[in-house]
Design a protein around this motif. Structure first.
Motif, PDB file in Angstrom:
ATOM      1  N   LYS A  54     -47.846 -15.072  -5.074  1.00  0.00           N
ATOM      2  CA  LYS A  54     -49.168 -15.441  -4.568  1.00  0.00           C
ATOM      3  C   LYS A  54     -49.221 -16.944  -4.355  1.00  0.00           C
ATOM      4  N   THR A  55     -50.002 -17.346  -3.383  1.00  0.00           N
ATOM      5  CA  THR A  55     -50.231 -18.760  -3.121  1.00  0.00           C
ATOM      6  C   THR A  55     -51.596 -19.125  -3.671  1.00  0.00           C
ATOM      7  N   ILE A  56     -51.616 -20.138  -4.529  1.00  0.00           N
ATOM      8  CA  ILE A  56     -52.854 -20.592  -5.157  1.00  0.00           C
ATOM      9  C   ILE A  56     -53.188 -21.966  -4.600  1.00  0.00           C
ATOM     10  N   MET A  57     -54.391 -22.090  -4.057  1.00  0.00           N
ATOM     11  CA  MET A  57     -54.860 -23.380  -3.551  1.00  0.00           C
ATOM     12  C   MET A  57     -56.165 -23.724  -4.254  1.00  0.00           C
ATOM     13  N   GLY A  63     -63.438 -30.281   0.213  1.00  0.00           N
ATOM     14  CA  GLY A  63     -62.534 -29.450   0.979  1.00  0.00           C
ATOM     15  C   GLY A  63     -61.096 -29.904   0.965  1.00  0.00           C
ATOM     16  N   LYS A  64     -60.797 -30.935   0.191  1.00  0.00           N
ATOM     17  CA  LYS A  64     -59.434 -31.453   0.107  1.00  0.00           C
ATOM     18  C   LYS A  64     -58.617 -30.586  -0.861  1.00  0.00           C
ATOM     19  N   VAL A  65     -57.399 -30.237  -0.455  1.00  0.00           N
ATOM     20  CA  VAL A  65     -56.516 -29.452  -1.322  1.00  0.00           C
ATOM     21  C   VAL A  65     -55.976 -30.380  -2.407  1.00  0.00           C
ATOM     22  N   VAL A  66     -56.263 -30.057  -3.675  1.00  0.00           N
ATOM     23  CA  VAL A  66     -55.786 -30.887  -4.785  1.00  0.00           C
ATOM     24  C   VAL A  66     -54.595 -30.254  -5.497  1.00  0.00           C
ATOM     25  N   ILE A  67     -54.447 -28.941  -5.419  1.00  0.00           N
ATOM     26  CA  ILE A  67     -53.289 -28.236  -5.969  1.00  0.00           C
ATOM     27  C   ILE A  67     -52.939 -27.100  -5.017  1.00  0.00           C
ATOM     28  N   GLU A  68     -51.647 -26.971  -4.738  1.00  0.00           N
ATOM     29  CA  GLU A  68     -51.159 -25.837  -3.949  1.00  0.00           C
ATOM     30  C   GLU A  68     -49.840 -25.387  -4.558  1.00  0.00           C
ATOM     31  N   ARG A  69     -49.798 -24.138  -5.009  1.00  0.00           N
ATOM     32  CA  ARG A  69     -48.593 -23.599  -5.658  1.00  0.00           C
ATOM     33  C   ARG A  69     -48.339 -22.176  -5.162  1.00  0.00           C
ATOM     34  N   ARG A  70     -47.078 -21.828  -5.052  1.00  0.00           N
ATOM     35  CA  ARG A  70     -46.669 -20.444  -4.787  1.00  0.00           C
ATOM     36  C   ARG A  70     -45.961 -19.980  -6.043  1.00  0.00           C
ATOM     37  N   THR A  71     -46.447 -18.904  -6.639  1.00  0.00           N
ATOM     38  CA  THR A  71     -45.947 -18.485  -7.935  1.00  0.00           C
ATOM     39  C   THR A  71     -46.022 -16.976  -8.106  1.00  0.00           C
ATOM     40  N   MET A  87     -62.913 -25.003  -5.962  1.00  0.00           N
ATOM     41  CA  MET A  87     -62.792 -23.663  -5.397  1.00  0.00           C
ATOM     42  C   MET A  87     -61.325 -23.256  -5.477  1.00  0.00           C
ATOM     43  N   VAL A  88     -61.076 -22.058  -6.014  1.00  0.00           N
ATOM     44  CA  VAL A  88     -59.722 -21.531  -6.138  1.00  0.00           C
ATOM     45  C   VAL A  88     -59.561 -20.424  -5.108  1.00  0.00           C
ATOM     46  N   GLN A  89     -58.549 -20.572  -4.253  1.00  0.00           N
ATOM     47  CA  GLN A  89     -58.275 -19.566  -3.235  1.00  0.00           C
ATOM     48  C   GLN A  89     -56.904 -18.954  -3.516  1.00  0.00           C
ATOM     49  N   ILE A  90     -56.855 -17.631  -3.544  1.00  0.00           N
ATOM     50  CA  ILE A  90     -55.624 -16.899  -3.788  1.00  0.00           C
ATOM     51  C   ILE A  90     -55.256 -16.147  -2.515  1.00  0.00           C
ATOM     52  N   ARG A  91     -54.013 -16.291  -2.088  1.00  0.00           N
ATOM     53  CA  ARG A  91     -53.471 -15.527  -0.958  1.00  0.00           C
ATOM     54  C   ARG A  91     -52.303 -14.707  -1.478  1.00  0.00           C
ATOM     55  N   GLN A  92     -52.393 -13.410  -1.272  1.00  0.00           N
ATOM     56  CA  GLN A  92     -51.335 -12.516  -1.708  1.00  0.00           C
ATOM     57  C   GLN A  92     -51.167 -11.449  -0.644  1.00  0.00           C
ATOM     58  N   LYS A  93     -49.969 -11.393  -0.070  1.00  0.00           N
ATOM     59  CA  LYS A  93     -49.689 -10.536   1.087  1.00  0.00           C
ATOM     60  C   LYS A  93     -50.646 -10.934   2.198  1.00  0.00           C
TER      61      LYS A  93
END
Length: 104
Positions: A54-57, A63-71, A87-93
């Protein structure tokens, strides 16, 4: 004549609404648990039902991205975040979900 224009408008609106489709229909929403919230430590845990990567932003309020990780793990270090609201955004598939995070 007015009735004819009204009838044409109504038929036009009906055909446009019949042609439009809802893209979210039939799609499954990504659900995730975010804890602890408010965060008091330097680590938060993000749990999803799927174990795929999953990608966590994490965004600040501007609106500035302060952390971006793929884990693939459930823990995320937030030691560089100052106290505030994020704001935490999760992208999975192909699924995306967003939640609010408070850091104290």
């Amino acid at each position: 004549m007015r009735y004819l224009y009204l009838l044409i408008c109504l038929l036009g609106c009906y055909t446009l609404s019949a042609q439009s489709k809802d893209d979210s229909a039939g799609k499954e929403a990504l659900e995730f648990k975010l804890h602890p919230n408010p965060a008091l430590e330097n680590v938060i845990y993000i749990e999803t039902s799927d174990k795929s990567p999953k990608t966590i932003m994490i965004f600040d309020l501007f609106g500035k991205v302060v952390i971006e990780r793929r884990t693939t793990t459930n823990s995320l270090s937030i030691d560089q975040l100052v106290p505030g609201v994020y704001m935490v955004q999760i992208r999975q598939k192909d699924l995306v979900a967003t939640k609010k995070l408070v850091v104290r």
